[in-house]
Design an enzyme around this catalytic site. Structure first.
Site, PDB file in Angstrom:
ATOM      1  N   GLU A  55       7.354  -0.223   5.551  1.00 37.33           N
ATOM      2  CA  GLU A  55       6.356  -0.319   4.494  1.00 37.33           C
ATOM      3  C   GLU A  55       5.006  -0.698   5.097  1.00 37.33           C
ATOM      4  O   GLU A  55       4.922  -1.190   6.224  1.00 37.33           O
ATOM      5  CB  GLU A  55       6.776  -1.379   3.457  1.00 37.33           C
ATOM      6  N   VAL A  56       3.955  -0.459   4.310  1.00 37.04           N
ATOM      7  CA  VAL A  56       2.604  -0.874   4.681  1.00 37.04           C
ATOM      8  C   VAL A  56       2.101  -1.815   3.595  1.00 37.04           C
ATOM      9  O   VAL A  56       2.087  -1.450   2.415  1.00 37.04           O
ATOM     10  CB  VAL A  56       1.655   0.328   4.833  1.00 37.04           C
ATOM     11  N   ASP A 106      -3.851  14.336  10.099  1.00 39.75           N
ATOM     12  CA  ASP A 106      -3.954  14.069   8.660  1.00 39.75           C
ATOM     13  C   ASP A 106      -5.334  13.506   8.333  1.00 39.75           C
ATOM     14  O   ASP A 106      -5.458  12.549   7.570  1.00 39.75           O
ATOM     15  CB  ASP A 106      -2.844  13.108   8.218  1.00 39.75           C
ATOM     16  N   LEU A 139       0.820  -1.211   0.000  1.00 38.00           N
ATOM     17  CA  LEU A 139       0.000   0.000   0.000  1.00 38.00           C
ATOM     18  C   LEU A 139       0.852   1.258   0.000  1.00 38.00           C
ATOM     19  O   LEU A 139       0.480   2.272  -0.585  1.00 38.00           O
ATOM     20  CB  LEU A 139      -0.922   0.009   1.228  1.00 38.00           C
ATOM     21  N   GLN A 157      10.372   5.990   5.324  1.00 35.65           N
ATOM     22  CA  GLN A 157      11.829   5.966   5.352  1.00 35.65           C
ATOM     23  C   GLN A 157      12.371   4.653   5.905  1.00 35.65           C
ATOM     24  O   GLN A 157      13.400   4.158   5.456  1.00 35.65           O
ATOM     25  CB  GLN A 157      12.339   7.140   6.198  1.00 35.65           C
TER      26      GLN A 157
END
EC number: 2.7.10.1
Length: 854
Positions: free
Chosen positions: A576-577, A709, A569, A573
């Site tokens: 990961e997803v 966000d 997805l 840095q």
């Protein structure tokens, strides 16, 4: 999920400005105090028509100074019909002046005199004086209404001058006193006038007239313009569409000066430029319109002739042909190389390529010549080099530039030392406070308190009042505007509760700089919202973290082999997803939590994975994120299901919803009333989803968590339009265009951020409310466009400055077609300037519930 170290927000705005700057002078940042308040302008350069006494002489007319009797006061009362009193300032060199600040005579409460209005006369050579007029021809500027407040007035248009006179104006006979400051910067172009044919009128097919004259030219205007400066040197570049303008309350075509081909008998327009001295010219930049669909193009070629002092024009010209562009209608700067020719005057002939030619800005890159050279090319035998020992060129500009460069170097060195010192102590504190995890992955956190401070103390010690810099920088609030520190010191006001619960970049108390003892506004910091795996991080105040740190959290270990990876997805840095499918998750979840999936069916999960090579800080941040996520238990917030931490790479497993994120979900659907056979969503469903988002945010705000966000990309959609708020939209390449990246480090969702988050680095529940308003707007537009899609990133930040100043110029997102007035009214309430006037999430949730029941 804690904030990552920050960079000053000023650097962001400076980068935006420097990255987009095309002109020699940018009026948005050319707003430095020129030395009246700081004492850099000597007493002998401040004169006046008269004085009441020695203690009210011209030298006491300095802004924020209480010396003498507190101000300059003329000898006699000012009469409405006899404006002969003035205060004159000699700046020694030409300056670009954009702003004037005035005060009356306060004198510790004993003075009552002030100037309610004033005029400005200015001169570039001390002999020819020009009366300033605004864009509509008005000469009188508003002044003070009391003797103590500073009143700042933008000069629109700005002026180029060495000598400035401020003339007090009254509507009845009265005693006046003035203290003043001029704001601007050194005029590096050296241009003192240009002569050109007068601009003309463009008639559109519908009969509308576009005036393309130089409306602010300060020289003589007839069939031609002589001995003045105007719109071609005001630092404002025109838009792609010449019928539009940057400025407020002006007529179409204001930004451009334009000429029609048939008005030029030789097929070109000739403009002559006069400079303050002999200069060595590198390039000329001309900002041209290229709206070829309306017969407007950039010039096809240019010839420039040069002259030194009173000599004849040199026969050897610089010739530069251009490649015309019939594909891109954008306005652009055309750079013409001038090959280091030396001259005090340049005459350029711009040849038409179509029916019309329009310029909005002409600038020159040059240095003051160190000797008198005819400027001819070395290979030309027709123009021999001469040297006049009697000619001495004033190199004060060069000395100023050298001084500024030295000052900048020292400032940069100081900044580097401060950054290194801060990093050293940060590492020391981290080592002292960090605890190791036990076998059950227990994380204890105690974060330092984060708060914002605004120093309103006007007192300063003598050491703090010393300043060696020529100019005190007024830091910009947006790429196109900044307020002087003396004014903006008063503006931000936040309720105590918001300061306690807010998560902001730590704002250092301002340090006074300059004899006036007025502190600069505290600089906000850029907050890096990204976590180690690329998603945004919740902002958790120290009080909440202290409560959490006392509780041990046991998170179930999940067998890594049961994770079936489907797709990546996003990434950050250090991690990961991934989107994964798992079976048997029921054995590992909390008993009080039901998965939204049929029995014995694979479950979609999002797996945040920390790379094995991540550093120690990243590993600790990842574990802290697990600590926080494990405490979030709400039906509208993504749950942490399990972890894999017995070996690298570390993983946390969270819920994922079968319909993906709300942005993609809505963009694939249409309103129910549509005649299309595509998938539809009803108004009731939209309201239902918005209510769930408000419910989830109400839960977060009850914990004093700040999301930072909130957007449709961070809301996941399950069965029956269920919504759960997530936090990894920032990591997805799909949404990289929704974020503005600063120096490759921090990314900011500026189109969803409140003005105080962008300008002050301050994130509170109230800033989440602002983002909720934008998210609500996205929902009712079916995510068909980005918020403020018509604005560039720089213009979005510019609009943020308008919200800060609150002068009625801010741009709001428009009401979506499917949005009822009651919902749009709710959006507008979320975008109120004052944080205390925005609704709470509890109020928003209740309102949406009530509307849904109607």
């Amino acid at each position: 999920m804690i904030p990552i170290p920050r960079m000053p927000l000023v650097l962001l705005l400076l980068l935006l400005i420097l990255g987009s700057a095309k002109a020699q002078v940018n009026p948005a940042i050319c707003r430095y105090p020129l030395g009246m308040s700081g004492g850099h302008i000597p007493d002998e350069d401040i004169t006046a028509s008269s004085q009441w006494s020695e203690s009210t002489a011209a030298k006491y007319g300095r802004l924020d100074s209480e010396e003498g009797d507190g101000a300059w006061c003329p000898e006699i009362p000012v009469q409405p019909d006899d404006l002969k009193e003035f205060l004159q300032i000699d700046l020694r060199t030409l300056h670009f002046i954009t702003l004037v600040g005035t005060q009356g005579r306060h004198a510790g409460g004993h003075g009552i005199e002030f100037a309610p209005m004033y005029k400005i006369n200015y001169s570039r050579d001390g002999s020819r004086w020009i009366s300033w007029r605004n864009r509509h021809g008005k000469q009188v500027l508003d002044g003070n209404s009391n003797p103590y407040d500073v009143f700042l007035k933008d000069l629109e248009p700005p002026i180029v001058a060495r000598f400035v006179r401020l003339i007090p104006v009254t509507d009845h006979s009265m005693n006046v006193c003035m203290r003043v400051e001029l704001y601007g910067c050194v005029w590096l172009d050296g241009l003192v006038s240009y002569n050109a044919p007068a601009g003309q009128q463009f008639v559109l097919p519908g009969g509308s007239i576009i005036y393309l004259n130089d409306s602010v030219y300060d020289g003589a205007v007839g069939y031609s313009m002589t001995e003045g400066l105007g719109q071609l040197t005001d630092g404002v570049s025109g838009l792609d569409d010449f019928t539009q303008t940057h400025e407020y309350h002006v007529w179409p075509g204001y930004d451009y000066v334009g000429w029609r081909n048939e008005s030029a008998t030789n097929g070109f327009i000739e403009i002559m430029f006069e400079f303050d001295r002999i200069r060595n010219f590198t390039t000329m930049k001309v900002h041209c319109n290229n709206m070829f669909a309306k017969g407007v193009k950039i010039f096809k070629e240019v010839q420039c002739y040069f002259r030194s002092e009173a000599s004849e024009w040199e026969p050897t010209a610089v010739y530069f042909p251009l490649v015309l562009d019939d594909v891109n209608p954008s306005a652009r700067f055309v750079t013409v190389p001038l090959h280091h020719r030396m001259a005090s005057a340049i005459k350029c002939q711009y040849h038409f390529a179509d029916t019309w030619m329009m310029f909005s800005e002409i600038t020159f890159q040059s240095d003051a010549a160190m000797y008198n050279n005819s400027g001819a090319l070395p290979t030309s035998p027709m123009a021999p080099t001469t040297y006049d020992p009697m000619l001495k060129v004033d190199d004060s500009n060069t000395r100023i530039l050298i001084g500024c460069l030295v000052a900048i170097i020292f400032i940069l060195l100081a900044i580097i030392v401060i950054i290194l010192w801060r990093q050293f102590w940060q590492k020391m504190l981290e080592k002292a406070s960090r605890r190791m995890l036990d076998d059950e992955m227990t994380v204890s956190l105690s974060l330092p308190s984060e708060s914002s401070m605004f120093n309103n103390n006007r007192s300063s010690s003598p050491s703090e009042q010393e300043s060696n810099s020529t100019y005190d920088r007024i830091f910009p609030l947006r790429p196109d505007y900044q307020e002087p520190s003396r004014l903006i010191r008063k503006l931000p006001e936040f309720a105590p509760g918001e300061e306690e619960s807010g998560c902001s970049g730590v704002v250092k108390p301002a340090q006074p700089n300059g004899p006036e003892g007025v502190p600069h506004y505290a600089e906000a910091d850029i907050v890096n919202l990204q976590g180690v795996t690329g998603g945004n991080t919740y902002c958790v105040p120290a009080v909440t973290m202290d409560l959490l740190s006392g509780k041990d959290v046991a998170v179930e270990e999940f067998p890594r082999k049961l994770l079936a990876f489907k797709e990546k997805l996003g990434e950050g840095q250090f991690g990961e997803v991934h989107l994964c499918e798992v079976e048997g998750m029921e054995k590992f979840k909390d008993k009080d939590f039901a998965l939204d999936v049929s029995a014995n069916q694979p479950v979609l999960v999002a797996v945040k994975m920390l790379r094995a090579d991540a550093n120690k800080n990243a590993r600790n941040d990842f574990l802290k994120e697990i600590k926080i996520m494990s405490r979030l238990k709400d039906p509208n917030i993504i749950r942490l299901l399990a972890v894999c931490i017995t070996e690298d790479p570390l993983c946390m497993i969270t819920e994922y919803m079968e319909n993906g994120d709300l942005n993609q979900f809505l963009s694939r659907h249409e309103p129910l009333s549509s005649c299309s056979s595509d998938a539809t969503v009803s108004y009731a469903n939209l309201k239902f989803m918005a209510t769930q988002i408000a419910s989830g945010m109400k839960y977060l705000s009850s914990l004093n968590f700040v999301h930072r966000d909130l957007a449709t990309r961070n809301c996941l959609v399950g069965k029956n339009y269920t919504i759960k708020i997530a936090d990894f939209g920032m990591s997805r390449n799909l949404y990289s265009g929704d974020y503005y990246r600063i120096q490759g480090r921090a990314v900011l969702p500026i189109r969803w951020m409140s003005w105080e988050s962008i300008l002050l680095g301050k994130f509170t529940t109230a800033s989440d409310v602002w983002a909720f308003g934008v998210t609500l707007w996205e929902t009712f537009t079916f995510c068909q466009e980005q918020p403020y899609s018509q604005l560039s990133d720089e213009q979005v930040i510019e609009n943020t400055g308008e919200f800060f100043r609150d002068q009625g110029r801010q741009i709001y997102l428009p009401q979506p077609a499917l949005c009822p007035d009651s919902v749009y009214k709710l959006m507008l309430s979320c975008w109120r300037r004052e944080t205390k006037h925005r609704p709470s999430f509890q109020e928003i949730h209740l309102l949406l519930l009530q509307q849904g029941a109607e």
